[in-house]
Design an enzyme around this catalytic site. Structure first.
Site, PDB file in Angstrom:
ATOM      1  N   SER A 273       0.826  -1.208   0.000  1.00 35.00           N
ATOM      2  CA  SER A 273       0.000   0.000   0.000  1.00 35.00           C
ATOM      3  C   SER A 273       0.853   1.248   0.000  1.00 35.00           C
ATOM      4  O   SER A 273       0.404   2.293  -0.421  1.00 35.00           O
ATOM      5  CB  SER A 273      -0.932   0.087   1.196  1.00 35.00           C
ATOM      6  OG  SER A 273      -1.092  -1.105   1.833  1.00 35.00           O
TER       7      SER A 273
ATOM      8  N   HIS B  12      -2.592  -3.113  -6.331  1.00 31.96           N
ATOM      9  CA  HIS B  12      -3.061  -2.767  -4.998  1.00 31.96           C
ATOM     10  C   HIS B  12      -4.544  -3.047  -4.835  1.00 31.96           C
ATOM     11  O   HIS B  12      -5.385  -2.354  -5.392  1.00 31.96           O
ATOM     12  CB  HIS B  12      -2.759  -1.284  -4.731  1.00 31.96           C
ATOM     13  CG  HIS B  12      -3.109  -0.857  -3.341  1.00 31.96           C
ATOM     14  ND1 HIS B  12      -3.532   0.402  -3.039  1.00 31.96           N
ATOM     15  CD2 HIS B  12      -3.117  -1.548  -2.168  1.00 31.96           C
ATOM     16  CE1 HIS B  12      -3.781   0.472  -1.741  1.00 31.96           C
ATOM     17  NE2 HIS B  12      -3.535  -0.690  -1.201  1.00 31.96           N
TER      18      HIS B  12
END
Lengths: 712, 405
Positions: A434, A455
């Site tokens: 992240s 992601h």
């Protein structure tokens, strides 16, 4: 569905007319070169032509409307056409629906019995057309629904009025109001919307029987039910009661932000009192008002950009064909990703986890997710087990070497990630990081051009958004392969450059950060959350922080502090969270207290003690402060080129954070506010609320030119 | 005029409705917002780029302060545009455009939306506010009554369009008398008036049939359906017109040879030369110069004569240089007097009919004649055009346009 021994009368691009020996006419919808049938304007024109022919065809005893597609009756109107109507004045929208009604009224005007045989999904206009027929049949697996509410308008081809006429207000209103969940055949039959549910194989045969005089097996309504509806629908007092109750329900759901359901209710009430023609006109009026309004335009734009994001990229061909997917790390994210990939049924999945405990926990998690789908009736037991069988397990990293794509979801630690990447093969390596730099991780890979970020958002099996992050060396082919992969597993892709927080977390972080600061400054927690829910967010910022967990939020803010300096200096409260080990919802305590099932149980008194003296603010002030900090950060994301376009940012924020869809996203919100007003508000906020509000260069530039951030 | 060049990019108007008909229940802010939003859309300008919205509005009918601002905000447009409302009777709409011209010429902003809106059907009934203090009741209850703030007051209401004390005032309201006076002074017969009125009706009918007026109009959706065409023009004949009775104790002024009472709005987008280039806007005409002057209120209808003369003189032009005129038709008699004095070639004037046929929603007319003459100049490839109006109270306004398309 096909009909043999029929004589073809007309065969066009989408509508076909044939006649059986026994005098039954068959109108078949089968759009060439399309998986589904659409009620686009060329199709409508063709239908009109066919209906005119049908009206004068000699020897016809009745007509059956059906679909030539396997599992689709009519998927609705063409949203691109609606978008084109929205760019014009209201009169155009009004006329379009009036014309549509006039066309479909030709079905009802035919001098014989008409039967609509629905064999699969039937949406929007496709759920309105049947209402103009004498009888409606549905196959057992067919579904019917109005997704119009989700696009900010209401059924305009008579659907709103006719549903109420057909099955009454009480049964019909929930059908008109549900934007997302369609009804299955049985439910529609019970409500009186359709006349009979038929096994798929007999659908056409039964339809022909009805045309020839058989009576359908309608759902029975008790005397009690009938008299209740009479009292509610046929008396002024009853209608007042209906209006009051339905309206309360709608406002609770929409917070007054979506005008379509309220208009739908109005139209439904008019359907009870006005002569039909007037009710139809009223429906068209309501449609036109909604259709060109900002809410509908934003929702349609969201729909179209989402559709675009799912398209396979043009021009670049991936150089790896993904068949086997490795998932490295079987934690919460790893198991979510594993389930999504296995569920899509396009890939074999190999999970690698070195800790046996974690492996077991992950397996239970994934199994649980499949079980839930079975419970909800979305998947049969056998099918769930089969798809669960797509997954194999290993504890050796070397077993992932053959995978075409490995998704890494281990702990956020650069050294560990690099260590793993160094040992992996030559396939595509995608990190689910992240906030680490993808380019740094890539340095360890054998082929850095095949390393990228992928992601996912938590929970991965629900959240539709995936950010595909291009590292410095990532090749266009790799990015294309990842885009294709993500859309095959049902996700929507937004591309991002390799910059801290990428798009969503980067914009969300200052929002959460400022919410904490407002709380510290004494703004009541309930006000903060209520103000933002009213603004249109799925949940308030504090509830969201609880959901994310303070450990993760803390990490993100610390990282942002490192990357962006003082403007993200960790708030005092965050230190308190870490010291007192408050985790948020998963620990049962955050801003709110939670019971075992995760239901909030009121505010956490420990935190209240940390808050400054109460200093309530107006909702508008709270909304401005929290929404504009996102606008400012988003402008930076855009000017730095992290996101390609304002449209990408809007899509990512709606899908990734639940940003008010009716506002069209962060950037569209900025445009609606006006670029100059945004600058002026930010300048004022900068005086009182610090560096996060220092207007970005792009904000200044846009204000100077007055141009819109969004191109679409 | 000195300063930056100013261009008219495009515009839009509602169809004009007859008094108490299609737009009778639409508030003035809705009409104004409709015209403004579609003008911006046609011009290809973002609301966020607009520096100001200047709206002519002659009869305060919105029951809101600053009609321009209210209309703009109520339409959900960005608050960054300034806004003000101009009250200049029949000149309001053109005065708004001229204001915007001046602002751009002086460099006070680059893009303005300007025009006029009038809802004569919703002009309120009014009640003299000073009765708060002077009425019998106020005097009886001095401690209570005058100290109260704004409140509901019951009493004798007057029509805001023509309050009783002004109904015969030829300087402000009783315009028919000024027209009769011109007819008497300049020897204009009833027949000439009716003949001219018939021309206006016939040209309007042609312009509607050919779709020429539809180019200006953006249809308006009302509760009764799509309202897409001016509803004031009527089929008539010389015989019908001759049969009409004079009004307000005049000799020759009839409803047939006077303008109507109407609802409608018209707005245009003006931009500076720089922003026209920067944003790639396609201008229709350049706004060259404008005039607003005062004359004897009793002969207010002659205004265009003086205003046009001054405008020509100031720009070194003669009437022959002007390819197209829009002279607002308050009354046929009033137009004919101006025609005579200016020596106008009728073939170049009001070529798509005027207010006698299309109607005269007071503040909207000034914007309509400006927008309409711009359109016609582009269509005919005419170099110069002038739009002008006479104004109650003895004012006159005129604007000079130059074709740049």
């Amino acid at each position: 569905m096909t009909a043999t021994n029929a004589k073809t009368v007309y065969s066009g691009n989408a509508v076909h007319l044939s006649l059986l020996n026994n005098g039954v006419a068959l109108v078949c919808f089968d759009m060439k070169e399309s998986k589904v049938n659409l009620l686009s304007s060329p199709v409508m024109a063709e239908l009109s032509n066919v209906l005119d022919q049908l009206a004068v065809l000699p020897g016809v005893r009745g007509a059956v409307f059906y679909s030539g597609k396997e599992n689709n009756f009519i998927a609705g109107a063409d949203v691109n056409e609606i978008a084109a109507i929205q760019r014009q004045h209201k009169g155009v929208a009004f006329q379009a629906t009036q014309d549509g009604k006039a066309l479909l009224a030709k079905i009802r005007a035919l001098p014989f019995t008409t039967v609509c045989a629905i064999n699969g999904t039937s949406r929007g206009g496709g759920a309105e057309l049947p209402l103009w027929c004498t009888y409606i049949l549905m196959s057992e697996d067919a579904t019917i629904g109005y997704p119009e509410g989700g696009l900010g308008f209401l059924p305009g081809f008579g659907g709103n009025v006719l549903v109420i006429k057909r099955c009454g207000f009480e049964a019909g209103m929930p059908f008109v109001l549900m934007p997302l969940k369609a009804w299955d055949a049985r439910k529609a039959w019970k409500a009186g919307l359709i006349d009979e549910v038929v096994p798929k194989a007999n659908l056409l045969e039964r339809a022909v029987q009805l045309v020839l005089g058989a009576k359908p097996k309608k759902a029975k309504r008790s005397i009690l039910q009938k008299s209740k509806s009479w009292l509610l629908e046929r008396t002024g007092l009853g209608r007042k009661l209906l209006k009051k109750m339905t309206l309360a329900g709608i406002l609770k759901e929409t917070k007054g932000n979506y005008p379509a359901p309220v208009s739908s209710l109005d139209v439904a009430l008019k359907a009870l009192t006005l002569p039909e023609a007037d009710a139809f006109t009223y429906e068209s009026q309501a449609f036109a008002e909604l259709c060109v309004g900002p809410v509908s335009r934003n929702l349609v734009r969201f729909f179209l950009t989402r559709q675009d994001a799912k398209k396979t990229p043009e021009g670049v061909k991936p150089d790896v064909e993904v068949r086997t997917v490795g998932v490295l790390g079987f934690g919460v994210m790893g198991s979510g990703i594993t389930q999504v990939v296995a569920y899509s049924d396009h890939y074999k999945v190999v999970v690698c986890e070195s800790f046996p405990q974690a492996m077991e926990r992950g397996k239970t998690l994934v199994k649980g997710l499949f079980d839930k789908l079975v419970e909800k009736g979305k998947l049969s037991r056998e099918e769930a087990d089969r798809r669960f069988g797509n997954i194999s397990y290993t504890d050796k990293l070397s077993d992932l070497a053959q995978c075409d794509l490995v998704i890494e979801a281990i702990i956020e630690d650069l050294a560990k990630k690099q260590g793993a990447f160094a040992q992996l093969g030559e396939g595509i390596l995608a990190s689910n990081t992240s906030f680490l730099k993808v380019s740094k991780i890539a340095e360890a890979g054998k082929r850095p051009e095949r390393v990228a970020g992928l992601h996912f958002f938590n929970p991965a099996h629900i959240m539709e958004l995936v950010e595909v992050i291009a590292g410095e060396q990532t090749s266009a082919e790799t990015l294309a392969a990842l885009r294709i992969f993500a859309s095959k597993i049902g996700k929507t892709v937004v591309g991002s450059q390799d910059s801290p927080g990428f798009i969503v977390n980067r914009i969300l972080a200052p929002y959460l950060f400022e919410a904490i600061r407002l709380f510290e400054a004494g703004v009541p927690a309930a006000d903060l959350d209520k103000a933002l829910v009213k603004f249109g967010m799925k949940m308030g910022p504090l509830a969201l922080l609880d959901e994310i967990g303070f450990d993760i939020a803390g990490h993100v803010i610390q990282q942002m502090n490192k990357d962006f300096g003082d403007r993200f200096t960790a708030p005092r409260l965050l230190k308190f969270f870490q010291e007192s080990k408050l985790l948020g919802k998963k620990g049962g305590k955050g801003f709110y207290l939670y019971d075992q099932n995760g239901k909030p149980q009121g505010l956490n008194p420990e935190l209240l003690a940390q808050q400054g003296p109460a200093s309530p603010r107006k909702f508008e002030e709270i909304q401005d402060r929290l929404a504009l900090v996102m606008v400012n950060e988003a402008a930076k994301v855009l000017e730095e080129g992290v996101a390609e376009s304002a449209e990408d940012i809007d899509l990512a924020m709606i899908l990734g954070t639940g940003f008010a869809p009716f506002r069209g996203g962060v950037m569209k919100y900025a445009d609606a506010t006006g670029p100059r007003v945004v600058l002026q508000k930010l300048e004022a906020l900068h005086q009182v609320a610090g560096e996060n509000y220092l207007p970005a260069a792009l904000v200044q530039e846009m204000a100077a030119s007055g141009r819109d951030y969004c191109r679409k | 005029m000195n300063g930056n060049k100013v261009f008219l990019i495009d515009g839009a108007r509602t169809p004009f409705a007859s008094f108490g008909r299609s737009l009778k229940d639409v508030t003035v802010d809705k009409l104004a917002a409709h015209a403004a939003q579609h003008a911006m859309a046609r011009a290809g300008v973002n609301p966020g780029q607009v520096d100001g919205f200047i709206l002519g509005h002659a009869f305060q009918s919105g029951m809101t302060p600053n009609t321009a601002r209210f209309a703009w905000l109520n339409a959900g447009l960005p608050a960054s545009a300034s806004a003000y409302t101009i009250q200049n009777q029949c000149g309001s709409g053109m005065k708004a455009i001229n204001e915007a011209m001046d602002k751009i010429a002086l460099g006070h902003g680059d893009i303005y939306v300007a025009g006029g809106a009038e809802s004569m059907s919703t002009v309120p009934y009014i009640y003299d506010g000073s009765l708060r203090f002077n009425s019998w009741l106020a005097k009886k209850l001095p401690k209570f009554f005058p100290k109260m703030g704004p409140r509901l007051t019951l009493g004798l209401l007057q029509d805001g369009m023509a309050p009783l004390h002004l109904i015969k005032d030829t300087r402000t309201v009783a315009m028919a008398h000024t027209a009769q006076r011109l007819a008497d002074n300049y020897g204009i017969s009833r027949e000439a008036m009716d003949e001219y009125a018939l021309r206006s009706q016939q040209l309007a009918a042609q312009a509607i049939a050919s779709g020429r007026l539809a180019r200006e109009i953006v249809p308006f959706l009302t509760k009764r359906g799509v309202f897409s065409q001016d509803e004031h023009p009527r089929q008539t004949s010389a015989k019908d017109l001759a049969a009409l009775k004079p009004v307000m104790k005049t000799k020759d002024i009839t409803p047939g040879n006077a303008s109507g009472i109407n609802d409608g709005a018209c707005c245009v987008v003006l931009a500076s030369e720089t922003s026209t280039i920067q944003l790639g806007l396609k201008p229709m005409v350049e706004l060259v110069d404008h005039v607003l002057l005062g004359i004897d209120p009793e002969q207010m209808g002659l205004g265009p004569y003086y205003a046009v003369q001054k405008l020509l003189e100031r720009n070194g032009l003669s009437a022959a240089d002007i390819g197209l005129f829009e002279v607002n038709e308050a009354f046929a008699a009033q137009y004919l007097a101006c025609e005579k004095l200016l020596g106008l070639d009728r073939a170049k004037v009001n070529v798509n009919g005027g207010a006698i046929a299309l109607g005269h929603p007071i503040a909207a007319s000034g914007a309509r004649v400006s927008y309409s003459v711009s359109h016609e100049m582009v269509l005919r490839g005419v170099e110069f055009g002038i739009a002008t109006l006479c104004i109650g109270g003895g004012l006159a306004i005129a604007t000079l346009f130059k074709n740049v398309s």
